[in-house]
Every structure is written in C-alpha cells, then in structure tokens.
Design a protein around this motif. Structure first.
Motif, PDB file in Angstrom:
ATOM      1  N   GLY A 180       0.632  -0.976  -0.162  1.00  0.00           N
ATOM      2  CA  GLY A 180       0.010  -0.268   0.038  1.00  0.00           C
ATOM      3  C   GLY A 180       0.633   1.071   0.114  1.00  0.00           C
ATOM      4  O   GLY A 180       1.340   1.980  -0.503  1.00  0.00           O
ATOM      5  N   SER A 181       1.745   1.054   0.763  1.00  0.00           N
ATOM      6  CA  SER A 181       2.642   2.448   0.571  1.00  0.00           C
ATOM      7  C   SER A 181       3.143   2.735  -0.939  1.00  0.00           C
ATOM      8  O   SER A 181       3.734   3.481  -1.023  1.00  0.00           O
ATOM      9  N   HIS A 182       4.017   1.660  -1.071  1.00  0.00           N
ATOM     10  CA  HIS A 182       4.199   1.411  -2.807  1.00  0.00           C
ATOM     11  C   HIS A 182       3.701   2.286  -4.172  1.00  0.00           C
ATOM     12  O   HIS A 182       3.436   3.335  -4.622  1.00  0.00           O
ATOM     13  N   PHE A 183       2.056   1.857  -3.975  1.00  0.00           N
ATOM     14  CA  PHE A 183       1.067   2.497  -4.545  1.00  0.00           C
ATOM     15  C   PHE A 183       0.231   3.213  -4.244  1.00  0.00           C
ATOM     16  O   PHE A 183      -0.735   3.654  -4.374  1.00  0.00           O
ATOM     17  N   GLY A 184       0.265   3.577  -2.610  1.00  0.00           N
ATOM     18  CA  GLY A 184       0.182   5.120  -2.193  1.00  0.00           C
ATOM     19  C   GLY A 184      -1.199   4.885  -1.871  1.00  0.00           C
ATOM     20  O   GLY A 184      -2.029   6.062  -2.198  1.00  0.00           O
ATOM     21  N   LEU A 185      -1.707   3.811  -1.532  1.00  0.00           N
ATOM     22  CA  LEU A 185      -3.012   3.136  -0.888  1.00  0.00           C
ATOM     23  C   LEU A 185      -2.765   2.498   0.529  1.00  0.00           C
ATOM     24  O   LEU A 185      -1.562   2.248   0.892  1.00  0.00           O
ATOM     25  N   GLU A 186      -3.936   3.106   0.654  1.00  0.00           N
ATOM     26  CA  GLU A 186      -4.147   1.905   2.511  1.00  0.00           C
ATOM     27  C   GLU A 186      -3.665   0.655   1.881  1.00  0.00           C
ATOM     28  O   GLU A 186      -4.500   0.213   0.889  1.00  0.00           O
ATOM     29  N   ALA A 187      -3.894   0.084   3.396  1.00  0.00           N
ATOM     30  CA  ALA A 187      -3.652  -1.634   3.376  1.00  0.00           C
ATOM     31  C   ALA A 187      -4.520  -1.990   2.875  1.00  0.00           C
ATOM     32  O   ALA A 187      -4.703  -3.609   1.878  1.00  0.00           O
ATOM     33  N   GLU A 188      -5.997  -1.656   3.692  1.00  0.00           N
ATOM     34  CA  GLU A 188      -6.740  -2.567   2.505  1.00  0.00           C
ATOM     35  C   GLU A 188      -7.561  -2.150   1.496  1.00  0.00           C
ATOM     36  O   GLU A 188      -8.299  -3.269   1.084  1.00  0.00           O
ATOM     37  N   ASP A 189      -6.254  -1.118   0.758  1.00  0.00           N
ATOM     38  CA  ASP A 189      -6.905  -1.223  -0.013  1.00  0.00           C
ATOM     39  C   ASP A 189      -6.483  -1.911  -1.759  1.00  0.00           C
ATOM     40  O   ASP A 189      -6.262  -2.128  -3.125  1.00  0.00           O
ATOM     41  N   VAL A 190      -5.006  -2.853  -1.181  1.00  0.00           N
ATOM     42  CA  VAL A 190      -4.235  -4.338  -2.081  1.00  0.00           C
ATOM     43  C   VAL A 190      -5.197  -5.449  -2.282  1.00  0.00           C
ATOM     44  O   VAL A 190      -5.203  -5.196  -0.674  1.00  0.00           O
ATOM     45  N   ILE A 191      -4.584  -4.902  -2.891  1.00  0.00           N
ATOM     46  CA  ILE A 191      -4.595  -7.200  -2.889  1.00  0.00           C
ATOM     47  C   ILE A 191      -3.849  -8.652  -3.376  1.00  0.00           C
ATOM     48  O   ILE A 191      -2.753  -7.333  -3.451  1.00  0.00           O
ATOM     49  N   THR A 192      -3.622  -8.569  -1.520  1.00  0.00           N
ATOM     50  CA  THR A 192      -2.723  -9.551  -1.292  1.00  0.00           C
ATOM     51  C   THR A 192      -2.638 -10.980  -1.539  1.00  0.00           C
ATOM     52  O   THR A 192      -3.569 -11.302  -0.746  1.00  0.00           O
ATOM     53  N   ASP A 193      -1.658 -11.316  -1.883  1.00  0.00           N
ATOM     54  CA  ASP A 193      -1.688 -13.266  -1.728  1.00  0.00           C
ATOM     55  C   ASP A 193      -0.158 -13.855  -1.465  1.00  0.00           C
ATOM     56  O   ASP A 193       0.912 -13.119  -2.692  1.00  0.00           O
ATOM     57  N   ARG A 194       0.067 -14.929  -1.017  1.00  0.00           N
ATOM     58  CA  ARG A 194       1.128 -15.804  -0.937  1.00  0.00           C
ATOM     59  C   ARG A 194       1.864 -15.662  -2.118  1.00  0.00           C
ATOM     60  O   ARG A 194       1.376 -16.263  -3.091  1.00  0.00           O
ATOM     61  N   ALA A 195       2.932 -15.283  -2.515  1.00  0.00           N
ATOM     62  CA  ALA A 195       3.898 -16.288  -3.613  1.00  0.00           C
ATOM     63  C   ALA A 195       5.243 -16.884  -3.503  1.00  0.00           C
ATOM     64  O   ALA A 195       5.920 -15.926  -3.533  1.00  0.00           O
ATOM     65  N   PRO A 196       5.475 -17.856  -2.711  1.00  0.00           N
ATOM     66  CA  PRO A 196       6.242 -18.412  -2.416  1.00  0.00           C
ATOM     67  C   PRO A 196       7.049 -18.682  -3.429  1.00  0.00           C
ATOM     68  O   PRO A 196       8.340 -19.261  -2.446  1.00  0.00           O
ATOM     69  N   GLU A 197       7.084 -18.324  -4.636  1.00  0.00           N
ATOM     70  CA  GLU A 197       8.138 -19.148  -5.918  1.00  0.00           C
ATOM     71  C   GLU A 197       9.087 -17.923  -5.523  1.00  0.00           C
ATOM     72  O   GLU A 197      10.307 -17.947  -6.090  1.00  0.00           O
ATOM     73  N   PHE A 198       9.163 -16.719  -4.705  1.00  0.00           N
ATOM     74  CA  PHE A 198       9.588 -15.828  -4.610  1.00  0.00           C
ATOM     75  C   PHE A 198      11.007 -15.343  -3.312  1.00  0.00           C
ATOM     76  O   PHE A 198      11.110 -14.508  -3.364  1.00  0.00           O
ATOM     77  N   ASP A 199      10.380 -17.500  -2.403  1.00  0.00           N
ATOM     78  CA  ASP A 199      10.642 -16.779  -1.010  1.00  0.00           C
ATOM     79  C   ASP A 199      12.916 -17.000  -0.741  1.00  0.00           C
ATOM     80  O   ASP A 199      12.965 -16.167  -0.534  1.00  0.00           O
ATOM     81  N   GLU A 200      13.325 -17.385  -2.401  1.00  0.00           N
ATOM     82  CA  GLU A 200      14.512 -17.157  -2.415  1.00  0.00           C
ATOM     83  C   GLU A 200      14.861 -16.220  -2.071  1.00  0.00           C
ATOM     84  O   GLU A 200      16.108 -15.996  -2.629  1.00  0.00           O
ATOM     85  N   TYR A 201      14.609 -15.067  -2.937  1.00  0.00           N
ATOM     86  CA  TYR A 201      15.246 -13.402  -2.768  1.00  0.00           C
ATOM     87  C   TYR A 201      14.667 -13.206  -1.437  1.00  0.00           C
ATOM     88  O   TYR A 201      15.403 -12.078  -1.794  1.00  0.00           O
ATOM     89  N   ALA A 202      14.578 -13.529  -0.482  1.00  0.00           N
ATOM     90  CA  ALA A 202      14.156 -12.423   0.726  1.00  0.00           C
ATOM     91  C   ALA A 202      15.433 -12.135   1.201  1.00  0.00           C
ATOM     92  O   ALA A 202      15.257 -10.187   1.231  1.00  0.00           O
ATOM     93  N   ALA A 203      16.267 -12.891   0.960  1.00  0.00           N
ATOM     94  CA  ALA A 203      17.918 -11.967   1.549  1.00  0.00           C
ATOM     95  C   ALA A 203      18.052 -10.706   1.263  1.00  0.00           C
ATOM     96  O   ALA A 203      18.695  -9.773   1.624  1.00  0.00           O
ATOM     97  N   ALA A 204      17.306 -10.210  -0.500  1.00  0.00           N
ATOM     98  CA  ALA A 204      17.998  -9.818  -0.478  1.00  0.00           C
ATOM     99  C   ALA A 204      16.989  -8.904  -0.945  1.00  0.00           C
ATOM    100  O   ALA A 204      17.858  -7.621  -1.451  1.00  0.00           O
ATOM    101  N   GLY A 205      16.075  -9.128  -0.734  1.00  0.00           N
ATOM    102  CA  GLY A 205      15.184  -7.778  -0.600  1.00  0.00           C
ATOM    103  C   GLY A 205      14.094  -6.780  -1.652  1.00  0.00           C
ATOM    104  O   GLY A 205      13.804  -6.264  -0.890  1.00  0.00           O
ATOM    105  N   HIS A 206      14.479  -7.803  -2.496  1.00  0.00           N
ATOM    106  CA  HIS A 206      14.169  -7.182  -3.715  1.00  0.00           C
ATOM    107  C   HIS A 206      14.229  -8.268  -5.112  1.00  0.00           C
ATOM    108  O   HIS A 206      14.705  -9.002  -5.186  1.00  0.00           O
ATOM    109  N   VAL A 207      13.172  -8.583  -5.685  1.00  0.00           N
ATOM    110  CA  VAL A 207      13.077  -8.732  -6.787  1.00  0.00           C
ATOM    111  C   VAL A 207      13.896  -8.535  -8.504  1.00  0.00           C
ATOM    112  O   VAL A 207      13.387  -7.506  -8.558  1.00  0.00           O
ATOM    113  N   THR A 208      14.264  -8.927  -9.010  1.00  0.00           N
ATOM    114  CA  THR A 208      14.730  -8.059 -10.182  1.00  0.00           C
ATOM    115  C   THR A 208      13.956  -8.270 -11.013  1.00  0.00           C
ATOM    116  O   THR A 208      12.901  -9.001 -11.197  1.00  0.00           O
TER     117      THR A 208
END
Length: 203
Positions: A34-62
């Motif tokens: 929500g902060s990234h999109f300039g919205l409140e948390a309840e206004d964004v759609i959130t789903d788990r994306a476990p295929e990207f867990d391996e990039y958590a240490a980097a903190g971002h996805v290229t």
C-alpha cells in the motif's frame, strides 16, 4: 520456544500494477504494498508468492527474476511488453515471416528492464545526454548570474529552464527562473526586488 519470524514473499496489486514484497505477515505485506502504491493496506490485493521466497535475503526481485517466474514487465525505453512467452512467440513469428518486430532479448541494467540491447543502449545514451544537458545548463547559469545557487533544472528534453537562488536570500522571494539562452526571467514581485539588489551588487 518461539521461533524468529521469517520474511515471506507476497504479491501485492492495486488492480493495475503488481509487485512482490517481503513481509512477516499478510498484513505487513499489505502495508508495504500500500505504501508503494500510495494506498491504504486494505486497498491492495495481497497473495502469497512462495516462488519468490528465495529472494527474501536480497530484499527485492529483479526484472529478470520476475520474467523467469512468468511475470511480464514493460521495457523502460520503448514500453513494449516483455515476457518469456512473448519472446518465444515473437521468435517463432519472425522465423516464419509473420512479424517484422525486432527480436525480444531482455536486458537489465541498474534496476531498469529492456526488451533488447538496442533499447538498453538507447536509454543509457538518453540518460547520459540529460546529465550533460543539466551540467551545461548549470554552467551557463553560473556564468550569466555569478554567485547564485542552482535550485533545479527542468525541461532537459528541450531547452533547459533553470531555477536559481540569489545570494543572501532564502525561499521563494529570492528564486528566479531562466530559460537558458533567453533574456527573460520569471520571478515573483519580491524576487524582482531582490534581483535589482543583486544587480547593483555586481556593479
């Protein structure tokens, strides 16, 4: 004994754009998205994306990592939609003569994704041109108005417009605008008075 919370990947979307963030809970991820999109948390759609867990240490996805997981991106230079599927389809169409588009060969540089090496080089060349144009505009301003402080430079794609601060002034009452090469200055009435004082000091 309670285990330490683990960052997990979540896909967050504002219904038009999507990205992956790393949060400890869905609520945490929604706040980040929500902060990234300039919205409140309840206004964004959130789903788990476990295929990207391996990039958590980097903190971002290229960009290339998004593509590897089937997402599509937009070329920074030409705005063409870039994806692995589209690249494969286009290669086939080019091979059988059904398309005259340039081949799609994704490239990434400094956080920007491009559909081809040509687009990457074109964008880097334009960025270098703007940097040089800014430097030239600042140099011209300081030569024309000695002692001023550069506040900002606009319109680097055309004729640069420079906003500068007169020496000994503070805030908008001492700021003027100058389009490089022209004889007209833009300023508030208060700044005009400050400019007259500045001109007298130069004599």
């Amino acid at each position: 004994m309670t285990s330490e919370p683990t960052l997990q990947a979540y896909s967050v979307s504002d219904d038009e754009h999507a990205m992956v963030v790393f949060g400890y809970t869905p609520q945490h991820a929604a706040r980040l998205g929500g902060s990234h999109f300039g919205l409140e948390a309840e206004d964004v759609i959130t789903d788990r994306a476990p295929e990207f867990d391996e990039y958590a240490a980097a903190g971002h996805v290229t960009g290339m990592q998004y593509l590897a997981h089937g997402w599509w991106m937009t070329c920074t230079q030409c705005q063409r939609e870039v994806s692995r599927d589209r690249a494969d389809e286009l290669a086939t169409d080019i091979e059988v003569g059904l398309s005259d588009e340039a081949p799609m060969e994704p490239q990434e540089h400094a956080g920007h994704l491009y559909c081809s090496l040509a687009c990457r080089e074109a964008d880097l060349a334009e960025r270098a041109r703007r940097i040089q144009a800014r430097a030239d505009a600042e140099q011209a301003t300081l030569a024309r108005f000695p002692g001023v402080t550069i506040v900002d430079v606009h319109s680097l794609h055309t004729t640069p417009h420079v906003v500068f601060q007169l020496p000994g002034t503070d805030g908008w009452t001492g700021q003027l605008g100058w389009t490089v090469g022209q004889d007209i200055l833009t300023a508030s009435p208060a700044a005009h008075e400050a400019y007259r004082t500045y001109q007298e000091a130069l004599k």
